[in-house]
Design a protein around this motif. Structure first.
Motif, PDB file in Angstrom:
ATOM      1  N   LYS B 295       0.837  -1.192   0.000  1.00 35.03           N
ATOM      2  CA  LYS B 295       0.000   0.000   0.000  1.00 35.03           C
ATOM      3  C   LYS B 295       0.878   1.250   0.000  1.00 35.03           C
ATOM      4  CE  LYS B 295      -4.343  -1.817   1.194  1.00 35.03           C
ATOM      5  NZ  LYS B 295      -4.731  -2.532   2.413  1.00 35.03           N
ATOM      6  N   GLY B 296       0.516   2.191  -0.818  1.00 36.51           N
ATOM      7  CA  GLY B 296       1.315   3.410  -0.925  1.00 36.51           C
ATOM      8  C   GLY B 296       1.313   4.228   0.358  1.00 36.51           C
ATOM      9  N   VAL B 297       0.168   4.207   1.049  1.00 34.34           N
ATOM     10  CA  VAL B 297       0.018   5.067   2.227  1.00 34.34           C
ATOM     11  C   VAL B 297       0.972   4.622   3.329  1.00 34.34           C
ATOM     12  CG1 VAL B 297      -1.607   5.989   3.912  1.00 34.34           C
ATOM     13  CG2 VAL B 297      -2.411   5.270   1.648  1.00 34.34           C
ATOM     14  N   ALA B 298       1.811   5.528   3.772  1.00 35.47           N
ATOM     15  CA  ALA B 298       2.777   5.167   4.810  1.00 35.47           C
ATOM     16  C   ALA B 298       2.632   6.099   6.005  1.00 35.47           C
ATOM     17  CB  ALA B 298       4.188   5.218   4.250  1.00 35.47           C
ATOM     18  N   LYS B 299       1.425   6.678   6.138  1.00 39.48           N
ATOM     19  CA  LYS B 299       1.207   7.615   7.239  1.00 39.48           C
ATOM     20  C   LYS B 299      -0.260   7.543   7.638  1.00 39.48           C
ATOM     21  CE  LYS B 299       1.073  12.536   8.180  1.00 39.48           C
ATOM     22  NZ  LYS B 299       1.192  13.883   7.621  1.00 39.48           N
ATOM     23  N   THR B 300      -0.525   7.587   8.929  1.00 37.14           N
ATOM     24  CA  THR B 300      -1.922   7.640   9.369  1.00 37.14           C
ATOM     25  C   THR B 300      -2.027   8.578  10.557  1.00 37.14           C
ATOM     26  OG1 THR B 300      -3.885   6.328   9.866  1.00 37.14           O
ATOM     27  CG2 THR B 300      -1.851   5.608  10.912  1.00 37.14           C
ATOM     28  N   ASN B 301      -3.117   9.318  10.626  1.00 41.09           N
ATOM     29  CA  ASN B 301      -3.289  10.312  11.682  1.00 41.09           C
ATOM     30  C   ASN B 301      -3.650   9.674  13.020  1.00 41.09           C
ATOM     31  OD1 ASN B 301      -2.759  12.467   9.960  1.00 41.09           O
ATOM     32  ND2 ASN B 301      -4.916  12.589   9.321  1.00 41.09           N
ATOM     33  N   LEU B 302      -3.152  10.270  14.086  1.00 40.57           N
ATOM     34  CA  LEU B 302      -3.520   9.874  15.450  1.00 40.57           C
ATOM     35  C   LEU B 302      -4.249  11.054  16.080  1.00 40.57           C
ATOM     36  CD1 LEU B 302      -0.111   8.298  16.564  1.00 40.57           C
ATOM     37  CD2 LEU B 302      -2.100   7.110  15.628  1.00 40.57           C
ATOM     38  N   PRO B 303      -5.043  10.809  17.132  1.00 40.38           N
ATOM     39  CA  PRO B 303      -5.718  11.937  17.789  1.00 40.38           C
ATOM     40  C   PRO B 303      -4.692  12.963  18.281  1.00 40.38           C
ATOM     41  CG  PRO B 303      -6.564   9.842  18.605  1.00 40.38           C
ATOM     42  CD  PRO B 303      -5.393   9.522  17.746  1.00 40.38           C
ATOM     43  N   GLY B 304      -5.112  14.206  18.360  1.00 41.55           N
ATOM     44  CA  GLY B 304      -4.254  15.265  18.896  1.00 41.55           C
ATOM     45  C   GLY B 304      -3.153  15.699  17.940  1.00 41.55           C
ATOM     46  N   ASN B 305      -3.455  15.775  16.658  1.00 45.60           N
ATOM     47  CA  ASN B 305      -2.504  16.264  15.653  1.00 45.60           C
ATOM     48  C   ASN B 305      -1.211  15.473  15.579  1.00 45.60           C
ATOM     49  OD1 ASN B 305      -4.095  18.347  14.666  1.00 45.60           O
ATOM     50  ND2 ASN B 305      -3.465  19.726  16.343  1.00 45.60           N
ATOM     51  N   ARG B 306      -1.271  14.214  15.973  1.00 48.58           N
ATOM     52  CA  ARG B 306      -0.062  13.393  15.842  1.00 48.58           C
ATOM     53  C   ARG B 306      -0.291  12.402  14.719  1.00 48.58           C
ATOM     54  NH1 ARG B 306       0.181  11.184  21.684  1.00 48.58           N
ATOM     55  NH2 ARG B 306       2.242  10.372  21.209  1.00 48.58           N
ATOM     56  N   HIS B 307       0.766  11.659  14.373  1.00 52.86           N
ATOM     57  CA  HIS B 307       0.570  10.620  13.376  1.00 52.86           C
ATOM     58  C   HIS B 307       1.606   9.515  13.514  1.00 52.86           C
ATOM     59  CE1 HIS B 307       2.846  13.939  11.418  1.00 52.86           C
ATOM     60  NE2 HIS B 307       3.652  12.938  11.145  1.00 52.86           N
ATOM     61  N   ALA B 308       1.303   8.399  12.889  1.00 47.32           N
ATOM     62  CA  ALA B 308       2.241   7.275  12.815  1.00 47.32           C
ATOM     63  C   ALA B 308       2.683   7.191  11.360  1.00 47.32           C
ATOM     64  CB  ALA B 308       1.572   5.982  13.252  1.00 47.32           C
ATOM     65  N   ARG B 309       3.977   6.940  11.157  1.00 50.73           N
ATOM     66  CA  ARG B 309       4.525   6.973   9.804  1.00 50.73           C
ATOM     67  C   ARG B 309       5.505   5.816   9.608  1.00 50.73           C
ATOM     68  NH1 ARG B 309       5.543  11.444   6.496  1.00 50.73           N
ATOM     69  NH2 ARG B 309       5.263  12.948   8.184  1.00 50.73           N
ATOM     70  N   ARG B 310       5.452   5.218   8.423  1.00 51.61           N
ATOM     71  CA  ARG B 310       6.441   4.186   8.092  1.00 51.61           C
ATOM     72  C   ARG B 310       7.541   4.815   7.244  1.00 51.61           C
ATOM     73  NH1 ARG B 310       3.914   0.612   4.444  1.00 51.61           N
ATOM     74  NH2 ARG B 310       5.131   1.513   2.775  1.00 51.61           N
ATOM     75  N   ARG B 311       8.781   4.580   7.675  1.00 56.22           N
ATOM     76  CA  ARG B 311       9.906   5.147   6.936  1.00 56.22           C
ATOM     77  C   ARG B 311      11.097   4.225   7.143  1.00 56.22           C
ATOM     78  NH1 ARG B 311       9.754  10.358   8.993  1.00 56.22           N
ATOM     79  NH2 ARG B 311      11.271   9.684  10.522  1.00 56.22           N
TER      80      ARG B 311
END
Lengths: 318, 318
Positions: B295-311
């Motif tokens: 899947k191309g998407v390597a980022k997803t939002n978390l509550p409170g303006n944070r996010h999880a990212r694959r890199r």
């Protein structure tokens, strides 16, 4: 999700060019399943119908209806008959349990004769949610909460059966819509799911009440929870022995060293292999109590005048 | 079960001669717990009360009431204050979540200062059942369904905390009876559990409706299911790394090889370590989606303006 153009990912392991059994009661869901399988390219299916002899002349008409459907779709047809009421009385089981056991025995016979080990069943997302709540209220334990899985395997009468439920992610309303759009005919009340008054109460009263009172998409939440639990059940199964016969006595010592979660599943699998009906958490716990060597009691009753007994470091089913 | 002469087996691991914290709101349940601990020989307890500042003058009166109780029982007292409403607004959390987080932060401070790592809390069997249903309807996943355990450990602000709930097998009616028989005084509504309207609806309407409609002891069934699930949670925890910091990036490859059941718990533990509020199944699934390299998407939002990212083959919380 639209049922037309629908193809769940897990079905990739079941290529269309192989042969499969499909359980068809003649009710809306299984009629939709059969139609969907055919239009999805599953041409080589064997339609299996068990006459439960519970609804008199209607039951015979259901069987004729399904037979005609098989002819129309140009697929094989297998008919079974079971006097479920008599089986329930004889085995001291509920009608629902007796009907399910009769169906699986019938499937096992076809599996052996036709050498075809995979059966498609028409359970859908609402069935999953209703079964989850039913088993929760009954106290059937976690194995009960994950009773319906997209793919599950079981051994019945020495036959290995893989049960596949392609529609488990599809809601009843979507199936209704599909049936309408495709102009499919089906038998009202042909389904043998409605043998439990409790299930009917959950479907007709409890779920609508919860939706109104909780004001959240509780069906979706429960569906997801049941789906996770099914995956966890799959994980636990990889930790248990593949085959477990009721005839095998269980050695106490290694069992005692296992985590409770594994002990419970091991005993559940063993009791189910022994065809013990209506397995509740309480029953499994009573048998698990036999592992406690400090307790004098080394015997516990099972339904149907049977019992489990600890003797010489082993647990026997008698 | 009678609360007098009651002593659950799992408490044997917590001998009476050691020192413990005990959370006391001043409400019926925690007052009963404190009295029961004292009469069971737990003399060396430290009463911990957090003023949530949610009920104005009543909150201050609750604190004074608990302080007097500690004096009467001749045990230590620790008072904390938190502006829960402000914390909720600042952290974009629900009042309930903010109150719980504030309580645990308070407990963690006492743990560190008093070097006492075990806290007794007054949750009872009805709390367990209500929490189970609440989390089921919310879609909080299996970890949510086993949220209340007799013994659980967690890390908060670098403090190791063991939470023990001696009354988890005792029903509210039994506590009521105990409080009456022992003539205990308590503060009405001192409990901070009632911050969710949904929980109140479940307690006041849903459970009574289910009992009436299902006509089985559904509270007992749900209690048992939650208890099994808690034990399974304990089993799963033995399979996860002991400490998991939100600062640690997770390496994708080993995680991909795990069973889904373990992936979910690993990610759940990691997100909880990162103080991500209101962890739902959906959120964990979105983060788990990052493991799918196709899947191309390597980022997803978390509550409170944070996010999880694959890199670079790792997943980061940012």
């Amino acid at each position: 999700m639209r049922l037309v153009a629908f193809y769940p990912e897990f079905l990739r392991d079941f290529p269309t060019n192989r042969r499969y059994l499909v359980g068809v009661s003649g009710g809306r869901d299984s009629v939709a399943l059969l139609h969907w399988l055919k239009t999805s390219g599953y041409d080589n299916v064997i339609v299996c119908h068990l006459n439960h002899q519970l609804r008199g002349r209607s039951a015979a008409a259901d069987a004729r209806f399904v037979e005609k459907l098989a002819t129309k779709y140009d697929v094989d047809f297998e008919l079974g008959c079971a006097d479920v009421r008599a089986l329930a009385a004889k085995g001291k089981k509920s009608l629902e349990t007796a009907a399910r056991d009769a169906r699986y025995s019938f499937f096992a016979r076809i599996v052996k004769r036709r050498r075809c080990h995979t059966i498609f069943l028409g359970h859908h997302a609402d069935d999953l949610v209703e079964t989850f709540l039913l088993n929760l209220f009954r106290g059937a334990g976690t194995t009960g909460l994950s009773a319906m899985r997209e793919i599950s395997t079981r051994q019945i009468d020495d036959a290995d059966l893989t049960v596949v439920r392609p529609l488990l992610g599809v809601w009843r309303t979507e199936i209704d819509k599909y049936v309408r759009e495709q102009g499919l005919k089906f038998r009202e009340d042909a389904s043998n799911r409605d043998l439990t008054p409790l299930r009917n109460r959950i479907r007709g009263r409890v779920i609508p009440y919860l939706e109104k009172t909780i004001r959240r998409n509780i069906r979706q939440s429960i569906w997801r929870t049941a789906t996770i639990m099914a995956e966890e059940e799959n994980f636990f199964e990889t930790l248990l022995p593949d085959k477990l016969s009721a005839l095998t006595a269980l050695t106490v010592e290694p069992l005692r060293k296992m985590a409770s979660a594994l002990q419970r599943r091991m005993l559940h699998k063993w009791l189910r292999a022994g065809d013990v009906p209506d397995l509740t958490f309480d029953l499994v716990e009573r048998v698990r109590g036999l592992l406690d060597l400090t307790k004098g009691v080394a015997k516990t009753n099972l339904p149907g005048n049977r019992h489990a007994r600890r003797r010489a470091g082993k647990i026997f089913m008698e």
